[in-house]
Design a protein around this motif. Structure first.
Motif, PDB file in Angstrom:
ATOM      1  N   GLU A   1       0.816  -1.203   0.000  1.00  0.00           N
ATOM      2  CA  GLU A   1       0.000   0.000   0.000  1.00  0.00           C
ATOM      3  C   GLU A   1       0.848   1.250   0.000  1.00  0.00           C
ATOM      4  OE1 GLU A   1      -2.096  -0.847   3.527  1.00  0.00           O
ATOM      5  OE2 GLU A   1      -3.499  -2.216   2.611  1.00  0.00           O
ATOM      6  N   ILE A   2       0.237   2.333  -0.469  1.00  0.00           N
ATOM      7  CA  ILE A   2       0.928   3.616  -0.539  1.00  0.00           C
ATOM      8  C   ILE A   2       0.756   4.356   0.777  1.00  0.00           C
ATOM      9  CG2 ILE A   2       1.023   5.804  -1.771  1.00  0.00           C
ATOM     10  CD1 ILE A   2      -0.346   4.378  -4.086  1.00  0.00           C
TER      11      ILE A   2
ATOM     12  N   ILE B   1      -3.458  -0.163  -3.537  1.00  0.00           N
ATOM     13  CA  ILE B   1      -2.799   0.249  -4.768  1.00  0.00           C
ATOM     14  C   ILE B   1      -3.519  -0.364  -5.951  1.00  0.00           C
ATOM     15  CG2 ILE B   1      -1.148  -1.661  -4.692  1.00  0.00           C
ATOM     16  CD1 ILE B   1       0.825   0.296  -5.921  1.00  0.00           C
ATOM     17  N   GLU B   2      -3.661   0.404  -7.007  1.00  0.00           N
ATOM     18  CA  GLU B   2      -4.383  -0.080  -8.174  1.00  0.00           C
ATOM     19  C   GLU B   2      -3.452  -0.464  -9.310  1.00  0.00           C
ATOM     20  OE1 GLU B   2      -7.123   2.901  -9.228  1.00  0.00           O
ATOM     21  OE2 GLU B   2      -8.372   2.658  -7.446  1.00  0.00           O
ATOM     22  N   GLU B   3      -2.270   0.110  -9.347  1.00  0.00           N
ATOM     23  CA  GLU B   3      -1.379  -0.221 -10.451  1.00  0.00           C
ATOM     24  C   GLU B   3       0.059  -0.052 -10.031  1.00  0.00           C
ATOM     25  OE1 GLU B   3      -2.218   2.448 -13.616  1.00  0.00           O
ATOM     26  OE2 GLU B   3      -1.493   4.198 -12.557  1.00  0.00           O
ATOM     27  N   ALA B   4       0.921  -0.761 -10.728  1.00  0.00           N
ATOM     28  CA  ALA B   4       2.355  -0.629 -10.538  1.00  0.00           C
ATOM     29  C   ALA B   4       2.981  -0.654 -11.907  1.00  0.00           C
ATOM     30  CB  ALA B   4       2.899  -1.767  -9.671  1.00  0.00           C
ATOM     31  N   SER B   5       4.207  -0.196 -11.969  1.00  0.00           N
ATOM     32  CA  SER B   5       4.864  -0.114 -13.267  1.00  0.00           C
ATOM     33  C   SER B   5       6.142  -0.903 -13.262  1.00  0.00           C
ATOM     34  CB  SER B   5       5.184   1.346 -13.621  1.00  0.00           C
ATOM     35  OG  SER B   5       3.989   2.083 -13.724  1.00  0.00           O
ATOM     36  N   SER B   6       6.406  -1.516 -14.363  1.00  0.00           N
ATOM     37  CA  SER B   6       7.659  -2.234 -14.555  1.00  0.00           C
ATOM     38  C   SER B   6       8.041  -2.089 -16.005  1.00  0.00           C
ATOM     39  CB  SER B   6       7.502  -3.720 -14.208  1.00  0.00           C
ATOM     40  OG  SER B   6       8.658  -4.432 -14.562  1.00  0.00           O
ATOM     41  N   GLY B   7       9.293  -1.924 -16.279  1.00  0.00           N
ATOM     42  CA  GLY B   7       9.708  -1.782 -17.666  1.00  0.00           C
ATOM     43  C   GLY B   7      11.140  -2.174 -17.838  1.00  0.00           C
TER      44      GLY B   7
ATOM     45  N   VAL C   1       6.262   0.191  -6.735  1.00  0.00           N
ATOM     46  CA  VAL C   1       4.909   0.247  -6.176  1.00  0.00           C
ATOM     47  C   VAL C   1       4.909   1.340  -5.119  1.00  0.00           C
ATOM     48  CG1 VAL C   1       3.119  -0.984  -4.922  1.00  0.00           C
ATOM     49  CG2 VAL C   1       4.542  -2.228  -6.561  1.00  0.00           C
ATOM     50  N   GLY C   2       3.991   2.288  -5.212  1.00  0.00           N
ATOM     51  CA  GLY C   2       3.899   3.319  -4.196  1.00  0.00           C
ATOM     52  C   GLY C   2       4.721   4.540  -4.537  1.00  0.00           C
ATOM     53  N   ASP C   3       5.173   5.242  -3.502  1.00  0.00           N
ATOM     54  CA  ASP C   3       5.839   6.522  -3.722  1.00  0.00           C
ATOM     55  C   ASP C   3       7.328   6.505  -3.384  1.00  0.00           C
ATOM     56  OD1 ASP C   3       5.609   6.276  -1.006  1.00  0.00           O
ATOM     57  OD2 ASP C   3       4.585   8.184  -0.664  1.00  0.00           O
ATOM     58  N   SER C   4       7.933   5.338  -3.328  1.00  0.00           N
ATOM     59  CA  SER C   4       9.390   5.276  -3.268  1.00  0.00           C
ATOM     60  C   SER C   4       9.926   5.445  -4.681  1.00  0.00           C
ATOM     61  CB  SER C   4       9.865   3.944  -2.671  1.00  0.00           C
ATOM     62  OG  SER C   4       9.606   3.914  -1.294  1.00  0.00           O
TER      63      SER C   4
ATOM     64  N   LEU D   1      13.045   8.769 -12.446  1.00  0.00           N
ATOM     65  CA  LEU D   1      12.688   7.772 -13.452  1.00  0.00           C
ATOM     66  C   LEU D   1      11.321   7.146 -13.214  1.00  0.00           C
ATOM     67  CD1 LEU D   1      16.075   5.868 -13.912  1.00  0.00           C
ATOM     68  CD2 LEU D   1      15.211   7.843 -15.153  1.00  0.00           C
ATOM     69  N   THR D   2      10.811   7.224 -12.013  1.00  0.00           N
ATOM     70  CA  THR D   2       9.516   6.627 -11.708  1.00  0.00           C
ATOM     71  C   THR D   2       8.520   7.711 -11.307  1.00  0.00           C
ATOM     72  OG1 THR D   2      10.166   6.259  -9.393  1.00  0.00           O
ATOM     73  CG2 THR D   2      10.546   4.457 -10.949  1.00  0.00           C
ATOM     74  N   VAL D   3       7.239   7.421 -11.485  1.00  0.00           N
ATOM     75  CA  VAL D   3       6.159   8.339 -11.105  1.00  0.00           C
ATOM     76  C   VAL D   3       5.391   7.713  -9.948  1.00  0.00           C
ATOM     77  CG1 VAL D   3       4.073   9.533 -11.865  1.00  0.00           C
ATOM     78  CG2 VAL D   3       5.982   9.212 -13.458  1.00  0.00           C
ATOM     79  N   ASP D   4       5.204   8.486  -8.888  1.00  0.00           N
ATOM     80  CA  ASP D   4       4.580   7.966  -7.670  1.00  0.00           C
ATOM     81  C   ASP D   4       3.184   7.407  -7.942  1.00  0.00           C
ATOM     82  OD1 ASP D   4       6.835   8.931  -6.503  1.00  0.00           O
ATOM     83  OD2 ASP D   4       5.852  10.588  -5.445  1.00  0.00           O
ATOM     84  N   HIS D   5       2.875   6.284  -7.298  1.00  0.00           N
ATOM     85  CA  HIS D   5       1.505   5.768  -7.257  1.00  0.00           C
ATOM     86  C   HIS D   5       0.835   6.396  -6.027  1.00  0.00           C
ATOM     87  CE1 HIS D   5       3.462   2.238  -9.427  1.00  0.00           C
ATOM     88  NE2 HIS D   5       2.652   2.794 -10.292  1.00  0.00           N
ATOM     89  N   GLU D   6       0.287   7.577  -6.223  1.00  0.00           N
ATOM     90  CA  GLU D   6      -0.287   8.346  -5.123  1.00  0.00           C
ATOM     91  C   GLU D   6      -1.451   9.153  -5.688  1.00  0.00           C
ATOM     92  OE1 GLU D   6       0.137  11.894  -4.593  1.00  0.00           O
ATOM     93  OE2 GLU D   6      -0.846  11.865  -2.641  1.00  0.00           O
ATOM     94  N   VAL D   7      -2.475   9.331  -4.896  1.00  0.00           N
ATOM     95  CA  VAL D   7      -3.718   9.908  -5.407  1.00  0.00           C
ATOM     96  C   VAL D   7      -3.484  11.271  -6.035  1.00  0.00           C
ATOM     97  CG1 VAL D   7      -6.014  10.724  -4.794  1.00  0.00           C
ATOM     98  CG2 VAL D   7      -5.121   8.614  -3.767  1.00  0.00           C
ATOM     99  N   GLY D   8      -2.756  12.143  -5.334  1.00  0.00           N
ATOM    100  CA  GLY D   8      -2.502  13.478  -5.871  1.00  0.00           C
ATOM    101  C   GLY D   8      -1.704  13.424  -7.170  1.00  0.00           C
TER     102      GLY D   8
END
Length: 554
Positions: free
Chosen positions: A336-337, A347-353, A526-529, A542-549
Motif C-alpha cells: 500500500e501507498i 494500490i491499483e497499479e504498478a509499473s515495470s519496464g 509500487v507506491g511513492d518510493s 525515473l519513476t512516477v509515484d503511485h499516489e492519489v494526488g
C-alpha cells in the motif's frame, strides 16, 4: 608522501583521498609556458593569435638568457608551492636542477579544495568593482593562453578541462587545469573489439561540432593528437588540454579528414565504409564545411540505428515497455501507498519496464528541454546540441552502496533494502570485459506497532528468495516480475490476516526494485518510493509515484 591540507596526514602521492580523514586530495595540472608575446584581436571577430618570440631567448651577445637557464626550483615558492598563496603544491618533489622547457606540465595538488577557485573569486571581485559584467573585461583579466578555456569550458562541458587559475609574469604564463592524465585515451578505446560503430560516429560528430570553435582560437591541434583525445566515464570524447597551432603552421578541415583516416585504419571492424567515404570526401575537398560533415554523420547514425532497431525487434523481450499489474480479487492488495494521513489505500497499479541504459540516458538528454530559456540559450552552441544517438554502453565499473536512517521525527526505522552484485571480469589482449548481474530492492514500510519494518523486511526477503529461483540467465520478463511482486503482496496479506490487523494498523510497504544484467536493466515500483538516475546533467526522476494526488496530476 603528500600532506593532507585538512589533517596533515602524509598520504602516498597516488592517493585521491586522505587515508585518515577522507578529505579529497584534488589533483590538478599546471602548464607553465615560457615567456611569449601574445596578442588578441579585440574587435569582436574572436580571432586569437599566439606569436612566439623569434630570438629563442638569446641575448644581444648570442648567449642563452637567464630565463632559458631557469630551473623549476627557481620558480617555486617554499614547500614546493607554485603560487605565493600556497594553495597549489607539486605532487612530486622536483629534481634539483630540473630545467624548465618551453612548456612544462606538472602534477599539482589543490591544498584548499573546498574553496572557490581563484578564477571565480577574481571574476566576482571584478564584478563588484565595475558596473560592467565581468565577461567584458576578460581580455584584461586573463592571460591570453587562458582565455579560450574560459570561453569554451561552459559551452562544451565536459569536453574542455576546467580552468582553475591562471596568472602571468614577465617570464612565464601558468595555467592550473583539471588533471586528466589518468583518463582513458581514445586510442585505447579504439582497439577494443567491443567498440560499436555508432560510438565512433558520435565521437566524430563531437569533433566536427567542436572544430569551428577551436579554429577561432587557433587550437585545431587539440583534435589532431591521439594523446590529447580522451574518453570519460559517460563515453564522451574530451580533450586533455588545448593545444595551439605553431606560428609557422596552418590547418583546415582537410587535416581533420586525414586524422579520421588514420583512426579508421586502426579500427578492427570492417563495417565502416560510410565513415571511410566521408573522410575521403573531406580530404579531397568534396565536403568543405562542418555543417555538411555533421549532416552526413547524422545520416550515417540513422542508418546504423535502423539496423540496431531491426535486430532489437527480433529480440523483442528486451525492448522497454510500461506494464500494469492488475491484482486479482482473490489476492487483496496489501503493498500500500503511504498517505499523508498515514491511512493505507489499496494500490491499483504498478509499473515495470525493461530499459536499456542507453534509453535512460536518452530520457535525461530530452529532459534538458525543461530548463528555462536562459539556460537553453547558453547551451545553444554547446555539446548538448549533439543529436541524440542510442549509443551502445560498455560496462567498465559497477559499485553499490546502501544506507538507511531513522530520520528526526520517528523513533523506529521502517525501511529495508537489499543489494546484491555479482561481477565477472575477463581480461585479455582484446581488453577488459565486465559481466554483471545485480538485484537491488528498497522498501519503505508503514503500519502501527512495528508493522512497517515487518512488512518491508518481508517484501525484501520474499523477492530475494523468489528471484533466486526465477532468474537464471537473461533478465526476467514482465510476467515473471509481476508474479514476484504479487507473491510479496500475498505474503504481507497473509501476515496481516494471521495477526488480525485492521484499518490503519494493517501493515504495508512501498517498493522500488532494479534488476541489472550487464547493460540492461528492469525497473519495477509500487507506491511513492522513487528511483533516480544521476548523470552529468544531474538527477532525473525515473519513476512516477503511485499516489492519489500524483495520479490526478498525471
Amino acid at each position: 608522501m603528500f600532506a593532507c591540507p585538512q589533517c596533515q596526514f602524509k598520504n602516498p602521492v597516488h592517493n585521491r583521498f586522505c587515508q585518515r580523514c577522507g578529505s579529497p586530495l584534488k589533483s590538478l595540472q599546471a602548464i607553465i609556458t615560457r615567456e611569449s608575446e601574445f596578442s588578441t584581436n579585440l574587435d569582436g571577430s574572436d580571432d586569437f593569435t599566439i606569436i612566439e618570440k623569434a630570438n629563442q631567448h638569446l641575448n644581444s651577445s648570442g648567449e642563452v638568457s637567464a630565463i632559458a637557464r631557469m630551473t623549476l626550483p627557481d620558480l617555486l615558492a617554499t614547500d614546493n608551492y607554485i603560487d605565493c598563496d600556497k594553495r597549489y603544491q607539486l605532487r612530486y618533489p622536483p629534481e634539483e636542477n630540473q630545467l624548465l622547457s618551453e612548456e612544462s606540465e606538472l602534477a599539482i595538488i589543490d591544498c584548499r579544495p573546498a574553496e572557490e577557485s581563484p578564477l571565480i573569486r577574481m571574476m566576482e571581485s571584478d564584478s563588484t568593482e565595475s558596473e560592467d559584467t565581468p565577461l567584458e573585461h576578460l581580455e584584461d583579466i586573463l592571460p591570453p593562453l587562458a582565455y579560450p578555456y574560459w570561453q569554451l569550458q561552459d559551452q562544451f562541458f565536459p569536453v574542455i578541462p576546467e580552468l582553475q587559475a591562471a596568472w602571468q609574469d614577465a617570464s612565464f604564463t601558468i595555467l592550473v587545469l583539471e588533471d586528466r592524465s589518468a583518463w582513458r585515451q581514445l586510442s585505447e578505446a579504439w582497439q577494443l573489439s567491443t567498440l560499436e560503430p555508432l560510438e565512433l560516429v558520435h565521437w566524430f560528430y563531437e569533433m566536427g561540432h567542436l572544430w569551428d570553435s577551436l579554429v577561432a582560437f587557433e587550437a585545431e591541434p587539440s583534435l589532431l593528437s591521439h594523446q590529447n583525445l580522451l574518453i570519460d566515464d559517460d563515453q564522451i570524447l574530451c580533450l586533455r588540454r588545448l593545444l595551439y597551432r605553431p606560428k609557422d603552421r596552418t590547418y583546415d578541415i582537410k587535416d581533420l579528414g586525414l586524422f579520421w583516416q588514420s583512426l579508421l585504419q586502426q579500427f578492427p571492424n570492417n563495417s565502416l565504409t560510410a565513415l571511410e567515404t566521408l573522410a575521403m570526401d573531406i580530404v579531397t575537398g568534396t565536403v568543405m564545411d562542418t555543417a555538411a560533415i555533421k549532416d552526413r554523420l547524422a545520416s550515417i547514425a540513422d542508418d546504423l540505428q535502423g539496423k540496431i532497431s531491426t535486430e532489437n525487434q527480433e529480440g523483442s523481450e528486451e525492448l522497454a515497455q510500461e506494464i500494469e499489474i492488475e491484482v486479482p480479487d482473490t489476492c487483496p492488495p496489501i503493498l500500500e501507498i503511504e498517505q499523508a494521513e498515514d491511512v493505507p489505500a489499496p494500490i491499483e497499479e504498478a509499473s515495470s519496464g525493461t530499459k536499456t541504459l542507453e534509453e535512460i540516458d536518452d530520457e535525461l538528454l530530452v529532459a534538458e528541454d525543461e530548463v528555462d530559456d536562459g539556460e537553453i540559450e547558453a547551451a545553444d552552441e554547446g555539446i548538448s546540441d549533439l543529436p541524440t544517438m542510442a549509443l551502445p554502453v560498455t560496462l567498465f565499473r559497477l559499485d553499490e552502496v546502501g544506507h538507511t536512517h531513522v530520520g528526526r521525527q520517528r523513533t523506529h526505522n521502517e525501511d529495508s533494502f537489499y543489494a546484491e552484485t555479482d561481477l565477472q571480469r575477463v581480461d585479455s589482449p582484446l581488453g577488459l570485459t565486465l559481466k554483471a548481474r545485480g538485484l537491488y530492492i528498497l522498501c519503505d514500510g508503514m503500519g502501527g506497532h512495528a508493522g512497517g519494518e515487518i512488512a518491508s523486511m518481508l517484501a525484501v526477503d520474499t523477492l530475494r528468495t523468489y528471484f533466486e529461483t526465477h532468474w537464471q540467465a537473461d533478465l526476467p520478463d514482465e510476467e515473471t516480475i509481476k508474479a514476484g511482486i504479487l507473491q510479496a503482496n500475498q505474503a504481507i496479506f497473509e501476515k496481516n490476516e494471521a495477526e488480525e490487523r485492521t484499518g490503519s494498523a494493517r501493515m504495508g510497504t512501498t517498493l522500488v526494485m532494479v534488476l541489472l544484467a550487464d547493460n540492461q536493466a528492469v525497473v519495477a515500483h509500487v507506491g511513492d518510493s522513487r528511483l533516480y538516475c544521476f548523470t552529468r546533467h544531474g538527477l532525473k526522476q525515473l519513476t512516477v509515484d503511485h499516489e492519489v494526488g500524483q495520479r490526478e496530476i498525471n
